[in-house]
Design a protein around this motif. Structure first.
Motif, short mmCIF file in Angstrom:
data_model
loop_
_atom_site.label_atom_id
_atom_site.label_comp_id
_atom_site.label_asym_id
_atom_site.label_seq_id
_atom_site.Cartn_x
_atom_site.Cartn_y
_atom_site.Cartn_z
N ALA A 455 3.41 -15.69 35.56
CA ALA A 455 4.34 -15.82 34.43
C ALA A 455 4.92 -17.24 34.35
O ALA A 455 5.77 -17.51 33.51
N GLY A 456 4.48 -18.12 35.25
CA GLY A 456 4.91 -19.52 35.18
C GLY A 456 6.08 -19.87 36.07
O GLY A 456 6.56 -21.00 36.04
N VAL A 457 6.54 -18.93 36.89
CA VAL A 457 7.65 -19.24 37.80
C VAL A 457 7.12 -20.13 38.93
O VAL A 457 6.08 -19.83 39.52
N ARG A 458 7.82 -21.21 39.23
CA ARG A 458 7.33 -22.15 40.24
C ARG A 458 8.28 -22.28 41.43
O ARG A 458 7.96 -22.92 42.43
N ASP A 459 9.48 -21.75 41.33
CA ASP A 459 10.40 -21.82 42.46
C ASP A 459 11.38 -20.66 42.37
O ASP A 459 11.70 -20.18 41.27
N MET A 460 11.80 -20.19 43.51
CA MET A 460 12.82 -19.14 43.61
C MET A 460 13.65 -19.45 44.85
O MET A 460 13.20 -20.16 45.75
N VAL A 461 14.84 -18.88 44.91
CA VAL A 461 15.64 -19.02 46.14
C VAL A 461 14.99 -18.16 47.22
O VAL A 461 14.70 -16.98 47.00
N ARG A 462 14.75 -18.80 48.35
CA ARG A 462 14.17 -18.10 49.49
C ARG A 462 15.04 -18.36 50.72
O ARG A 462 15.50 -19.49 50.90
N ILE A 463 15.22 -17.33 51.53
CA ILE A 463 16.11 -17.43 52.71
C ILE A 463 15.37 -16.86 53.91
O ILE A 463 14.77 -15.78 53.81
N CYS A 464 15.43 -17.58 55.02
CA CYS A 464 14.65 -17.15 56.19
C CYS A 464 15.30 -17.65 57.47
O CYS A 464 15.97 -18.69 57.47
N ASP A 465 15.07 -16.94 58.56
CA ASP A 465 15.56 -17.42 59.86
C ASP A 465 14.49 -18.22 60.61
O ASP A 465 14.68 -18.56 61.78
N GLY A 466 13.40 -18.53 59.95
CA GLY A 466 12.36 -19.36 60.55
C GLY A 466 12.48 -20.81 60.12
O GLY A 466 13.53 -21.24 59.61
N ARG A 467 11.41 -21.57 60.36
CA ARG A 467 11.36 -22.98 59.96
C ARG A 467 10.41 -23.11 58.77
O ARG A 467 9.82 -22.13 58.32
N MET A 468 10.27 -24.33 58.25
CA MET A 468 9.20 -24.55 57.27
C MET A 468 8.47 -25.84 57.61
O MET A 468 9.02 -26.73 58.26
N SER A 469 7.24 -25.89 57.18
CA SER A 469 6.41 -27.06 57.45
C SER A 469 7.07 -28.31 56.87
O SER A 469 7.71 -28.26 55.81
N GLY A 470 6.87 -29.41 57.55
CA GLY A 470 7.36 -30.67 57.04
C GLY A 470 6.72 -31.08 55.74
O GLY A 470 7.18 -31.98 55.05
N THR A 471 5.65 -30.40 55.37
CA THR A 471 4.97 -30.73 54.12
C THR A 471 5.33 -29.75 53.01
O THR A 471 4.72 -29.75 51.95
N ALA A 472 6.33 -28.89 53.25
CA ALA A 472 6.65 -27.84 52.27
C ALA A 472 7.87 -28.20 51.44
O ALA A 472 8.73 -28.96 51.87
N TYR A 473 7.92 -27.61 50.26
CA TYR A 473 9.05 -27.87 49.36
C TYR A 473 9.49 -26.61 48.65
O TYR A 473 8.79 -25.61 48.62
N GLY A 474 10.68 -26.64 48.03
CA GLY A 474 11.19 -25.52 47.26
C GLY A 474 12.66 -25.28 47.62
O GLY A 474 13.22 -25.94 48.49
#
Ligand code: FES
Length: 570
Positions: A455-474
């Motif tokens: 439907a064209g959504v490209r970002d949402m609020v996401r919450i986690c107790d983990g890490r994310m890759s240094g190459t990730a965004y959002g």
């Protein structure tokens, strides 16, 4: 002060005879008469492809040690290939650090040169060196050269996703996709985006632990070997002057690293690594320092994943020192380097050769980079977000939670057409902290539901107790502490609860009355998502690992023991 190695080699008794004799194999007699023995802690491994070339680097280091009168000794250390080791390389960072620390202490050495590259290898070695506190210098292995495919540059990691999407869209054949593999990995060296490896290599220099000017040199560049040779010479000087990590890296060094992290657009993983290193050194550093010191610093470097260019371009444009010169007024001028001179002394001659890659302070890519630290009833001990990587319209957001108890749960249900989720929903992934997974994997940047993508959504609020890759965004809130598996309130959130994110106010809350939240039972699946009985390292890790806000080190490894050996059986 005499050499530490003399405790093994000096004298004419039976024990010193044994220590010398077994080391003789090619070493001359004068190797044991006052010449410093320098370990080359070498994380080269066929299974850590980013560090494969470190044997060659080690030979240059050894040449420098010889030239300065020392004895070089190759010391293979636990090596971690980020793309290869399972379940996640972070599970093994503390193991690598502990093993290196113990071997540095157990052996007859006077100083150490640390050779790392791939994501966890430099943090682990620096943690080890901090705890054993022997004279130490880091030689970062450096990034790979820029590969090109079909005429355009390829960034490691970031472009894998782009190309695989092209295959899905039918604009790239599966065969061509496969052919791009060796174009992406063009040469020796670590990932060439501003991911964790690049970030930590550069920050090792900002902390003062490398020969100034060496970090960011591409792995195949002959100047890296020149720098490695000079680092070998320097290691002997460090022993001579008894300049140890505790005398080099102080609070000012860490605050400088936070400024650099922001200006460079570095990886959020640097937060846990710097906190862990500070913990080993006994330097006062908290997550809040990242917000206080770094959040107002402008983003100056236009590198992937935030921007366009790659590490080879940063080097061509003037490199780390040119970036630091732009923010010189924000740096602690008293913070020193392994050479004994302040870091800022080395910035006078730094120049920017490409203003597209390194922006002037007055024209940054973004006026405020850095990390924001959020608190609230969802994160009593904090959580982090990189606002510059987020969608501005989501930085203040209220939306219903869609909760996943594990990575497996996420993958099983995310693309279910029946999943009750909209663009306003807040995706919550728990059970991914240090204890929960275990090992705190890079999964916080969870994919969006297929039907919303369509439907064209490209970002949402996401919450986690983990890490994310240094190459990730959002718009990703990560490192939530305490994690669900450690009794954090994240384990009590239910699908449908309203989540309130207020980055400007530094808040992260669930809109549930305190007494209601307190009375809830934590979701069992979130607390013990990993149900298999644990033994060995995983057992030790889960029982003793700290939370993200303190660097996710093992509790009993925080601090230093110095270089003294506890007992001598001889
Ligand atoms: Fe080694 Fe990226 S996989 S640095």
């Amino acid at each position: 002060m005499g050499l530490r190695s003399a405790q093994w080699y000096a004298g004419d008794d039976r024990n010193s005879y044994i220590h010398r004799a077994w080391m003789r194999r090619g070493l001359p007699a004068n190797a044991f008469g006052g010449r410093p023995h320098i370990a080359i802690a070498n994380s080269a491994s066929d299974l850590t492809p980013c560090n494969l070339h470190l044997d060659e680097v080690a030979r240059s280091v050894a040449g420098g040690i010889h030239e300065a009168g020392g004895i070089p000794l190759n010391l293979p250390v636990v090596s971690l290939g980020e793309t290869q080791v399972r379940p996640t390389a972070m599970l093994w960072r503390n193991l690598a650090a502990m093993a290196a620390e113990e071997m540095l202490r157990a052996n007859p050495i006077d100083g150490v040169v640390l050779l790392g590259g791939c994501d966890k290898t430099i943090p682990a070695l620096v943690m080890a060196a901090a705890s054993v506190d022997l004279p130490a210098v880091v030689v970062p292995g450096g990034p790979m050269l820029t590969g090109t495919f079909r005429g355009v540059p390829l960034g490691c990691g970031t472009d894998v996703w782009r190309l695989s999407e092209e295959v899905r869209a039918g604009t790239l054949s599966a065969a061509e996709f496969q052919r791009s593999e060796s174009s992406m990995i063009r040469s020796k060296g670590h990932c060439n985006t501003m991911g964790t490896a690049s970030t930590m290599g550069l920050l090792a220099e900002v902390l003062g632990l490398t020969l100034p000017g060496i970090a960011g040199l591409p792995a195949p560049d002959s100047r890296l070997l020149e720098g490695a040779h000079a680092s070998g010479v320097l290691a002997v000087e460090l022993v001579d002057q008894q300049r140890r990590p505790s005398g080099v890296v102080g609070r000012g060094s860490f605050l400088n690293a936070i400024v650099a992290l922001a200006a460079l657009g570095g990886s959020t993983n640097a937060v846990v690594h710097l906190l862990a290193i500070a913990g080993r050194l006994g330097v006062e550093l908290t997550q809040d320092d990242f917000d206080r010191t770094g959040s107002g610093v402008p983003l100056l470097v236009d590198l992937q994943p935030a921007g366009r260019y790659l590490m080879e371009d940063l080097h061509r444009a003037g490199g780390l020192q040119a970036v630091l010169r732009e923010v010189r007024d924000l740096l602690d001028p008293t913070a020193v380097t392994v050479t004994g001179r302040p870091l800022v002394d080395y910035l006078d001659d730094a120049q920017v050769y490409d203003r597209e890659v390194i922006r002037p302070r007055a024209e940054p890519l973004r006026p405020h980079a850095g990390i924001a630290v959020l608190y609230g009833n969802l994160a009593p001990d904090g959580a982090v977000i990189k606002p510059a990587a987020a969608s501005p319209h989501l930085l203040s957001h209220r939306g219903p939670a869609v909760v996943f108890d594990s990575v497996e749960d996420l993958h099983a249900r995310l693309d279910d057409p029946a999943l009750d989720v909209t663009a306003d929903s807040v995706l919550i992934l728990r059970g991914c902290g240090p204890k929960g997974y275990p090992g705190m994997p890079e999964v916080s940047n969870m994919p969006l539901p297929a039907k919303l993508l369509a439907a064209g959504v490209r970002d949402m609020v996401r919450i986690c107790d983990g890490r994310m890759s240094g190459t990730a965004y959002g718009t990703v809130v990560l490192h939530v502490a305490p994690e669900a598996a450690a009794g954090g309130p994240l384990a009590k959130v239910r699908t449908g609860d309203i989540i309130v994110l207020d980055v400007a106010g530094r808040r992260l809350d669930v809109d549930v009355p305190d007494e209601v939240l307190a009375a809830r039972t934590p979701a069992p699946a979130a607390v013990s998502a990993f149900a298999a009985p644990l033994r060995g390292w995983e057992r030790l890790y889960v029982d003793t690992v700290g939370q993200a806000n303190t660097g996710a080190d093992l509790g009993f490894l925080v601090g230093a023991s110095g270089d003294a050996v506890s007992r001598d059986s001889h």
